[in-house]
Write an enzyme that holds these catalytic residues in place. Structure first.
Site, PDB file in Angstrom:
ATOM      1  N   ASP A  28       0.712  -1.115  -0.284  1.00  0.00           N
ATOM      2  CA  ASP A  28      -0.095  -0.188   0.383  1.00  0.00           C
ATOM      3  C   ASP A  28       0.748   1.379   0.277  1.00  0.00           C
ATOM      4  OD1 ASP A  28      -2.455   2.053  -0.118  1.00  0.00           O
ATOM      5  OD2 ASP A  28      -3.127   0.547   1.344  1.00  0.00           O
TER       6      ASP A  28
HETATM    7  C1  NOJ Z   1      -3.959   3.554  -0.444  1.00  0.00           C
HETATM    8  C2  NOJ Z   1      -5.410   3.106   0.111  1.00  0.00           C
HETATM    9  O1  NOJ Z   1      -5.377   2.287   1.091  1.00  0.00           O
HETATM   10  C3  NOJ Z   1      -5.006   1.733  -1.389  1.00  0.00           C
HETATM   11  O2  NOJ Z   1      -6.172   0.933  -1.031  1.00  0.00           O
HETATM   12  C4  NOJ Z   1      -4.935   2.520  -2.293  1.00  0.00           C
HETATM   13  O3  NOJ Z   1      -5.016   1.669  -3.389  1.00  0.00           O
HETATM   14  C5  NOJ Z   1      -3.805   3.359  -2.549  1.00  0.00           C
HETATM   15  N1  NOJ Z   1      -3.809   3.662  -1.672  1.00  0.00           N
HETATM   16  C6  NOJ Z   1      -2.983   3.900  -3.845  1.00  0.00           C
HETATM   17  O4  NOJ Z   1      -4.608   5.368  -4.130  1.00  0.00           O
END
Ligand code: NOJ
Length: 716
Positions: free
Chosen positions: A257
């Site tokens: 993430d």
């Molecule tokens: C943080 C989020 O937790 C995740 O779900 C997402 O795909 C990423 N950011 C990228 O934007």
């Protein structure tokens, strides 16, 4: 020598780490920007993946730099959070789940994939498969609700939809099942907070959807930001490398993430970025999203002998393999080359409207308030969500932020050309100004046939980093609602509440006082049209809530699949499991949702009545529409294993089915139930099949008073 072997033999360490790095191009930043301008890095081969870039023109331009100007010409992988549609917004995932229709779950993912790929993108960071039983948690909106069995069906449908039958096709994109795993039970519903759950709950509730995603061929998985009993998922070797890769055989890409590798420092498991990178790599994370940890940390780690080149190579191969499977090596420009036809886009809007109407859940319809009678001459739309175009699409609207959406007011005006539809906002969504309330109340009192009260959250009040300690109506909306309800009672005017939210809100008083009450979630681009379709009766509502609605926040976590205890609630016995100050029952149970029909279920039968492990039970029930309107009923199948070596939940969902019936019509619903589904994790957490009696329940929701019961005897 294969293409990948050849590349591997030519790549420098910096180029390899480039393939393990993903940085944001700045379209929709969801965390600290660390990457800066990526163009030079793409050109010199030290950056292989991008997120948050939209539009085939810029994507093809970056792709051209990668393919034509970098030394090895490896194509870029570009991804975006396409959560519930790309440009055309479908209902948010929680809302979509409310359709209880896997065919539609797949269809919207397919349409999203077509639209996303037409914009040049090759990957989405979806579906989110995290189970939520806590409405405080903002990300409840992004997932399939509270039930693990539903989540399994949702996972399969979404992976099929996004990835299509051929991942290399120009209209397929890589799906990313996220967030692995058990992100939902964050402490006190606070986003990113630590998670502490039992191994049993992990395996029974939170892992099954990921198992299903892997089986369905998901090519990417994203570990959760959270820790699990002290081990951050980004560094969770036992669950990522041993379980996911080892046991489940997942051979796709693990993409971290956003900045999660660097966040291992704040979790307190790494002293610096080198240690963080080592932990993530050892756990099996292939792509470092936004932390720069692999590029910065792994060369040092390699020097110090903390990781091996073999470990790095394994990850690089997986990333190259994904690019190959996406067809990027054969034609890096295949996505985004063909412009979509106008008819395709129009048809997609039609689908969005249909799904939105099916996602709307009618929680209450006292005295047949709805559908609105044709004699409705004057209709009053009140509230801050009545004409709020930007809110309709909901959180995580990806590139849909540029597209206009249909509001409730616009939808009703369009659908009811002979009705005068007036509007007053009354109050803003979360402001403190009550000045507009009296004008709104006056408008309600000026000879209206009905009032449509549009209340709820702003889109951005759910989603990531949007947990709420008071998941109620924000701002002064309660004051507005009470004033309107008081006035309506005086005038004898019906009030239809349309509640927008990314989670169940705690609003027992509102549900009690409204004549009709809808959970409208966030329905996307076509929200207003879909709501008008249902209110006017053009479409009979069929949505069911995929998550229990509590009466009080103190009841949380409240979900239908709890276990009994030694002292189950008994109102006549003080020393039983209950509250002194609140009922234990929900405001609306899982699966609740009304239609314009009136259905009765009868004649439940299960065959065979005695069965062994490898048989399939047929569960059959007759359904009659005794109402005056055509409608679609949803029938749920639950089981209860009453006596087992491990206490089982009072109800477990094992199936659902829908049936459309004309007034007076009777039909039959048949749900197959493989006996193997009645296995559970025994004392040692291994699946066991235990002979004995199992109750089979069928009904319109998890409300036990509405369920028909039969039983089956299992034997070896
Ligand atoms: C943080 C989020 O937790 C995740 O779900 C997402 O795909 C990423 N950011 C990228 O934007």
């Amino acid at each position: 020598m294969s293409r990948i072997d050849k590349l591997m033999s030519e790549m420098t360490l910096a180029e390899k780490l480039g393939q393990l790095t993903m940085t944001a191009a700045g379209y929709a930043v969801t965390g600290p920007v660390i990457a800066g301008d990526s163009t030079d890095s793409i050109r010199n081969g030290t950056l292989g993946n991008l997120l948050n870039l939209v539009g085939s023109k810029p994507i093809h331009e970056f792709q051209r730099i990668a393919v034509e100007e970098s030394r090895l010409g490896i194509p870029l992988l570009v991804g975006l959070d396409v959560i519930h549609g790309h440009r055309t917004q479908f209902p948010v995932p929680l809302a979509e789940t409310a359709t209880f229709d896997p065919r539609l779950w797949e269809l919207t993912a397919r349409e999203a994939a077509r639209e996303t790929s037409a914009d040049g993108l090759a990957m989405t960071f979806a579906p989110m498969l995290d189970i939520s039983r806590d409405p405080r948690w903002g990300r409840t909106v992004e997932g399939p609700g509270e039930d693990p069995w539903v989540a399994v069906q949702f996972a399969r449908a979404k992976i099929r939809g996004f990835q299509g039958s051929d991942l290399a096709a120009a209209d397929s994109i890589a799906a990313t099942a996220k967030h692995f795993a058990a992100y939902g039970p964050v402490t006190a519903g606070r986003d990113y907070a630590p998670v502490d759950i039992s191994e049993r709950t992990l395996r029974e509730v939170h892992l099954p959807a990921f198992v299903a995603a892997v089986e369905a061929g998901a090519v990417a998985i994203m570990p959760a930001f959270t820790d699990l009993a002290g081990i951050p998922m980004t560094a969770h070797k036992a669950l990522l490398r041993d379980y996911l890769r080892g046991q489940l055989g997942f051979d796709g890409v693990l993409v971290s993430d956003y900045n999660a590798i660097r966040e291992l420092l704040l979790h307190g498991v790494a002293a610096d970025l080198v240690e963080a990178a080592v932990l993530a790599l050892k756990a099996g994370v292939d792509i470092d999203m936004m932390a720069g940890g692999y590029r910065e940390g792994l060369p040092v780690a390699l020097d110090r002998g903390l990781v091996t080149m073999g470990e790095i190579d394994e990850c690089v191969r997986r990333v190259l393999r994904l690019k190959e499977r996406l067809g990027l090596f054969d034609d890096p420009y295949r996505r985004g080359t063909i412009k979509e036809r106008v008819s395709t886009v129009t048809e997609r809007r039609r689908i969005a409207r249909d799904v939105a109407a099916r996602a709307l859940v009618m929680m209450k319809n006292a005295d047949d308030t709805l559908p609105l009678p044709e004699t409705t001459h004057r209709l009053c739309v009140i509230g801050p969500l009545g004409d709020a175009m930007r809110e309709m699409r909901g959180p995580w609207a990806a590139a849909g932020y540029e597209e206009p959406s249909v509001t409730v007011l616009a939808g009703l005006r369009e659908a009811m050309p002979n009705t005068e539809v007036v509007f007053a906002e009354g109050v803003s969504i979360s402001g403190t100004d009550r000045a507009g309330i009296s004008a709104a109340v006056d408008l309600c009192g000026s000879g209206m046939d009905a009032i449509v009260l549009c209340l709820g959250e702003a889109a951005e009040m759910s989603g990531e980093a949007a947990s709420r300690a008071f998941p109620e109506l924000p701002g002064e909306q309660r004051a507005l609602a009470e004033a309107v309800l008081d006035r309506a009672r005086k005038d004898g005017t019906r009030v239809i509440v349309v509640l927008f939210s990314g989670r169940p809100l705690i609003v027992p008083w509102l549900a009690e006082r409204a004549d009709a009450f809808f959970a409208a979630w966030f329905l996307g681009t076509e929200a207003g049209n879909a709501i008008a379709d249902v209110l006017t009766g053009r479409v009979s509502p069929s949505g069911r809530t995929p998550i229990t609605w509590p009466r009080a926040l103190g009841q949380v976590p409240l979900f239908y699949g709890q276990r009994n205890c030694g002292r189950p609630e008994n109102p006549k016995d003080h020393f039983t499991s209950k509250y002194l100050d609140s009922p234990t029952s929900s405001l609306f149970p899982f699966g609740h949702g009304l239609t314009y029909g009136r259905f009765t279920l009868s004649n439940l039968r299960v065959t065979p009545e005695i069965a062994t492990e490898h048989e399939i039970l047929e569960v059959t029930v007759d359904v009659t529409n005794e109402g005056a309107r055509a409608a679609e009923e949803t029938v749920f199948l639950f089981i209860r294993d009453k006596v087992a070596s491990v206490a089982r939940p009072v109800l477990e969902l094992k199936g659902f089915s829908k049936i459309a019936l004309q007034p007076g019509e009777r039909g039959t619903v048949q749900i197959p139930l493989p006996v193997a589904e009645l296995k559970f994790l025994g004392i040692d957490l291994e699946p066991v099949f235990e002979p004995g009696e199992v109750d089979i329940f069928v009904g319109p929701s998890a409300d036990r008073s509405l369920l028909l019961k039969a039983s089956v005897t299992l034997r070896r």
